[in-house]
Design a protein around this motif. Structure first.
Motif, PDB file in Angstrom:
ATOM      1  N   ASN A 188       0.813  -1.223   0.000  1.00 29.69           N
ATOM      2  CA  ASN A 188       0.000   0.000   0.000  1.00 29.69           C
ATOM      3  C   ASN A 188       0.846   1.272   0.000  1.00 29.69           C
ATOM      4  N   GLN A 189       2.135   1.153  -0.286  1.00 30.64           N
ATOM      5  CA  GLN A 189       3.036   2.311  -0.194  1.00 30.64           C
ATOM      6  C   GLN A 189       2.806   3.335  -1.316  1.00 30.64           C
ATOM      7  N   VAL A 190       2.631   2.843  -2.538  1.00 29.37           N
ATOM      8  CA  VAL A 190       2.399   3.754  -3.667  1.00 29.37           C
ATOM      9  C   VAL A 190       1.120   4.557  -3.428  1.00 29.37           C
ATOM     10  N   ASN A 191       0.092   3.878  -2.952  1.00 31.53           N
ATOM     11  CA  ASN A 191      -1.193   4.530  -2.685  1.00 31.53           C
ATOM     12  C   ASN A 191      -1.051   5.658  -1.677  1.00 31.53           C
ATOM     13  N   ALA A 192      -0.219   5.446  -0.649  1.00 28.09           N
ATOM     14  CA  ALA A 192       0.002   6.492   0.359  1.00 28.09           C
ATOM     15  C   ALA A 192       0.580   7.752  -0.291  1.00 28.09           C
ATOM     16  N   LEU A 193       1.558   7.570  -1.165  1.00 28.29           N
ATOM     17  CA  LEU A 193       2.199   8.708  -1.827  1.00 28.29           C
ATOM     18  C   LEU A 193       1.235   9.429  -2.773  1.00 28.29           C
ATOM     19  N   VAL A 194       0.491   8.657  -3.552  1.00 33.09           N
ATOM     20  CA  VAL A 194      -0.422   9.254  -4.533  1.00 33.09           C
ATOM     21  C   VAL A 194      -1.546  10.018  -3.827  1.00 33.09           C
ATOM     22  N   LYS A 195      -2.108   9.423  -2.770  1.00 33.38           N
ATOM     23  CA  LYS A 195      -3.235  10.046  -2.052  1.00 33.38           C
ATOM     24  C   LYS A 195      -2.885  11.438  -1.542  1.00 33.38           C
ATOM     25  N   ILE A 196      -1.721  11.559  -0.903  1.00 32.36           N
ATOM     26  CA  ILE A 196      -1.370  12.842  -0.285  1.00 32.36           C
ATOM     27  C   ILE A 196      -1.223  13.924  -1.351  1.00 32.36           C
ATOM     28  N   LEU A 197      -0.576  13.595  -2.464  1.00 31.11           N
ATOM     29  CA  LEU A 197      -0.376  14.580  -3.536  1.00 31.11           C
ATOM     30  C   LEU A 197      -1.698  14.965  -4.200  1.00 31.11           C
ATOM     31  N   VAL A 198      -2.538  13.963  -4.494  1.00 25.89           N
ATOM     32  CA  VAL A 198      -3.803  14.252  -5.185  1.00 25.89           C
ATOM     33  C   VAL A 198      -4.780  14.946  -4.236  1.00 25.89           C
ATOM     34  N   ASP A 199      -4.825  14.529  -2.978  1.00 24.68           N
ATOM     35  CA  ASP A 199      -5.671  15.221  -1.986  1.00 24.68           C
ATOM     36  C   ASP A 199      -5.281  16.696  -1.883  1.00 24.68           C
ATOM     37  N   PHE A 200      -3.963  16.960  -1.887  1.00 24.73           N
ATOM     38  CA  PHE A 200      -3.500  18.348  -1.805  1.00 24.73           C
ATOM     39  C   PHE A 200      -3.969  19.138  -3.033  1.00 24.73           C
ATOM     40  N   SER A 201      -3.904  18.507  -4.191  1.00 22.86           N
ATOM     41  CA  SER A 201      -4.289  19.183  -5.436  1.00 22.86           C
ATOM     42  C   SER A 201      -5.783  19.493  -5.471  1.00 22.86           C
ATOM     43  N   VAL A 202      -6.600  18.518  -5.062  1.00 25.92           N
ATOM     44  CA  VAL A 202      -8.054  18.749  -4.983  1.00 25.92           C
ATOM     45  C   VAL A 202      -8.345  19.851  -3.957  1.00 25.92           C
ATOM     46  N   SER A 203      -7.663  19.793  -2.808  1.00 26.61           N
ATOM     47  CA  SER A 203      -7.855  20.801  -1.757  1.00 26.61           C
ATOM     48  C   SER A 203      -7.561  22.202  -2.280  1.00 26.61           C
ATOM     49  N   THR A 204      -6.505  22.336  -3.075  1.00 30.63           N
ATOM     50  CA  THR A 204      -6.110  23.649  -3.598  1.00 30.63           C
ATOM     51  C   THR A 204      -7.212  24.248  -4.466  1.00 30.63           C
ATOM     52  N   VAL A 205      -7.728  23.454  -5.383  1.00 31.82           N
ATOM     53  CA  VAL A 205      -8.768  23.947  -6.300  1.00 31.82           C
ATOM     54  C   VAL A 205     -10.038  24.313  -5.532  1.00 31.82           C
ATOM     55  N   VAL A 206     -10.435  23.447  -4.615  1.00 27.18           N
ATOM     56  CA  VAL A 206     -11.696  23.658  -3.887  1.00 27.18           C
ATOM     57  C   VAL A 206     -11.581  24.830  -2.909  1.00 27.18           C
ATOM     58  N   TYR A 207     -10.445  24.934  -2.213  1.00 26.61           N
ATOM     59  CA  TYR A 207     -10.263  26.029  -1.247  1.00 26.61           C
ATOM     60  C   TYR A 207     -10.156  27.371  -1.973  1.00 26.61           C
ATOM     61  N   PHE A 208      -9.533  27.368  -3.149  1.00 21.50           N
ATOM     62  CA  PHE A 208      -9.426  28.587  -3.953  1.00 21.50           C
ATOM     63  C   PHE A 208     -10.804  29.035  -4.444  1.00 21.50           C
ATOM     64  N   ALA A 209     -11.596  28.073  -4.913  1.00 25.83           N
ATOM     65  CA  ALA A 209     -12.890  28.397  -5.524  1.00 25.83           C
ATOM     66  C   ALA A 209     -13.989  28.655  -4.497  1.00 25.83           C
ATOM     67  N   VAL A 210     -13.954  27.904  -3.375  1.00 26.24           N
ATOM     68  CA  VAL A 210     -15.085  27.940  -2.438  1.00 26.24           C
ATOM     69  C   VAL A 210     -14.651  28.154  -0.984  1.00 26.24           C
ATOM     70  N   GLY A 211     -13.757  27.310  -0.497  1.00 25.54           N
ATOM     71  CA  GLY A 211     -13.460  27.240   0.934  1.00 25.54           C
ATOM     72  C   GLY A 211     -12.977  28.536   1.547  1.00 25.54           C
ATOM     73  N   TYR A 212     -12.056  29.219   0.861  1.00 26.09           N
ATOM     74  CA  TYR A 212     -11.507  30.465   1.412  1.00 26.09           C
ATOM     75  C   TYR A 212     -12.592  31.531   1.534  1.00 26.09           C
ATOM     76  N   ALA A 213     -13.519  31.526   0.590  1.00 26.08           N
ATOM     77  CA  ALA A 213     -14.647  32.470   0.647  1.00 26.08           C
ATOM     78  C   ALA A 213     -15.579  32.133   1.809  1.00 26.08           C
ATOM     79  N   VAL A 214     -15.774  30.832   2.079  1.00 29.65           N
ATOM     80  CA  VAL A 214     -16.610  30.424   3.213  1.00 29.65           C
ATOM     81  C   VAL A 214     -16.002  30.920   4.519  1.00 29.65           C
ATOM     82  N   ALA A 215     -14.677  30.806   4.647  1.00 26.54           N
ATOM     83  CA  ALA A 215     -14.011  31.181   5.898  1.00 26.54           C
ATOM     84  C   ALA A 215     -13.814  32.687   6.035  1.00 26.54           C
TER      85      ALA A 215
END
Length: 400
Positions: free
Chosen positions: A39-66
């Motif tokens: 499960n090592q590859v999955n650990a590496l991929v998850k963190i990078l892709v989660d960060f990328s999704v977080s960036t788009v969503v926080y830029f578009a929506v989350g930062y405005a909510v806060a």
């Protein structure tokens, strides 16, 4: 002079953002070293892709909510004050993206990939910034209400509760809804041990997180004129307190020793700008002990299969940190004062309640609609082959 100050502030918070961005490599290697090899590859991929999704969503929506700030304006406007507002977003994004990185460790080895990305989008787009706005941007008048009741606002300088406790308590819901890994708890009452696949990688992850944490805490001042060496040294003292307590209580176990500094740092975030360094040492030490005792209890007695122990580490140590700021931040114990234990307990419990409820709702809906868990066969083969079609160390062909 004003232009110089603006440039210095932009650079200061940018350096903080980069240091916390580097912490995500720490999350990745901590998980990689803890999970089994398949499960090592999955650990590496998850963190990078989660960060990328977080960036788009926080830029578009989350930062405005806060904070009520939207970036859908011209670049000329965004570049004002040396682009300070943009780098402030970058800094606070790295905090927001820590939430899915925390959850990732709890649900490792058996969670489906895409449902977790949807959960990340919902959590970073609304769940986290809603509470962030309450604590750090005076939303809904909650801070004013707490101050009227207790004499002080809820104080969380760098996110013991806002980031860590929220992440840890959301993760608890996800872990419970997912269930334990296959054959972890056997019908005859025996427990299958799944030792870390790589202590060196686990240790590397812990060190990267520890170093980056000084950006997490110190740069929470957000402008250069508010920087405090007290925050830095309190972070240091809590880190070593957590390490030594985990060493003692964990009986030399290297997994506990390397999570000890993280426990201490989680706990000191809230009051790092207020406590005396000796108080921070105690807060970190208590957190290190909490992690070892509660990790052992959850895994062995309560049979909650939280792979990296993210609920004890972030959920419980973050909760302790929120309350500890009200104890060790007081002038009676050498702190700077201006905090109320009542306010700290109230604010902390609100964060725990919001996160726990949100975790069960978000992951409960996903479980009912898409399913959260890989099939038994996929789990047996491992997330690396099942999801990414490659293992961390592919075997060479026999005839090579």
């Amino acid at each position: 002079m004003e232009a110089l100050k603006q440039g210095a502030d932009a650079l200061f918070i940018l350096l903080g953002a980069i240091m916390v961005l580097a912490m995500h490599a720490g999350f990745a290697f901590l998980e990689l070293g803890t999970v089994r090899r398949k499960n090592q590859v999955n650990a590496l991929v998850k963190i990078l892709v989660d960060f990328s999704v977080s960036t788009v969503v926080y830029f578009a929506v989350g930062y405005a909510v806060a904070y009520g700030t939207t970036f859908f304006v011209g670049a000329e406007q965004l570049a004002a004050k040396n682009g300070y507002d943009l780098v402030k977003f970058f800094f606070l994004l790295t905090f927001a993206a820590a939430i899915p990185a925390i959850i990732s460790g709890g649900i490792a080895e058996r969670a489906k990939f895409w449902p977790q990305l949807i959960a990340t989008a919902v959590i970073v787009g609304f769940v986290y910034p809603f509470f962030e706005g309450i604590v750090w941007n005076q939303h809904l008048g909650v801070q004013a209400w707490i101050k009227g009741l207790t004499g002080a606002e809820f104080h969380d300088f760098a996110g013991s509760v806002v980031v860590h406790a929220v992440g840890g308590w959301i993760a608890l819901g996800a872990v419970l809804l997912l269930g334990a890994r296959s054959n972890r708890y056997r019908k005859d009452g025996a427990i299958s041990a799944h030792p870390p696949s790589s202590i060196p990688f686990l240790a590397l992850g812990a060190w990267i997180l520890t170093v980056g944490w000084f950006g997490f805490n110190v740069m929470s001042a957000q402008t250069l004129d508010k920087i405090s060496g007290l925050v830095a040294v309190n972070s240091l003292m809590a880190m070593v307190g957590g390490t030594l307590a985990a060493l003692a209580v964990g009986k030399n176990d290297p997994g506990f020793v390397h999570n000890g500094p993280l426990a201490g740092l989680v706990a000191v975030c809230a009051g790092s700008d207020l406590m005396h360094p000796l108080g921070a040492l105690v807060v970190g030490g208590v957190a290190g002990a909490i992690f070892v005792v509660m990790f052992t209890l959850t895994q062995n007695k309560w049979k909650i299969d939280d792979v990296l122990g993210v609920w004890p580490l972030h959920g419980l140590c973050g909760t302790w940190g929120g309350i500890a700021a009200g104890i060790f931040g007081s002038q009676a114990l050498g702190g700077l004062g201006g905090v109320s234990l009542g306010a700290q307990v109230l604010g902390t419990l609100m964060g725990v309640a919001w996160a726990t409820a949100s975790g069960f709702v978000v992951y409960g809906v996903l479980k009912a609609t898409m399913g959260l868990r890989m099939s038994q066969e996929e789990e047996f083969d491992g997330a690396d082959l099942s999801i990414h079609k490659i293992s961390a160390s592919p075997e060479r062909e026999a005839n090579w």
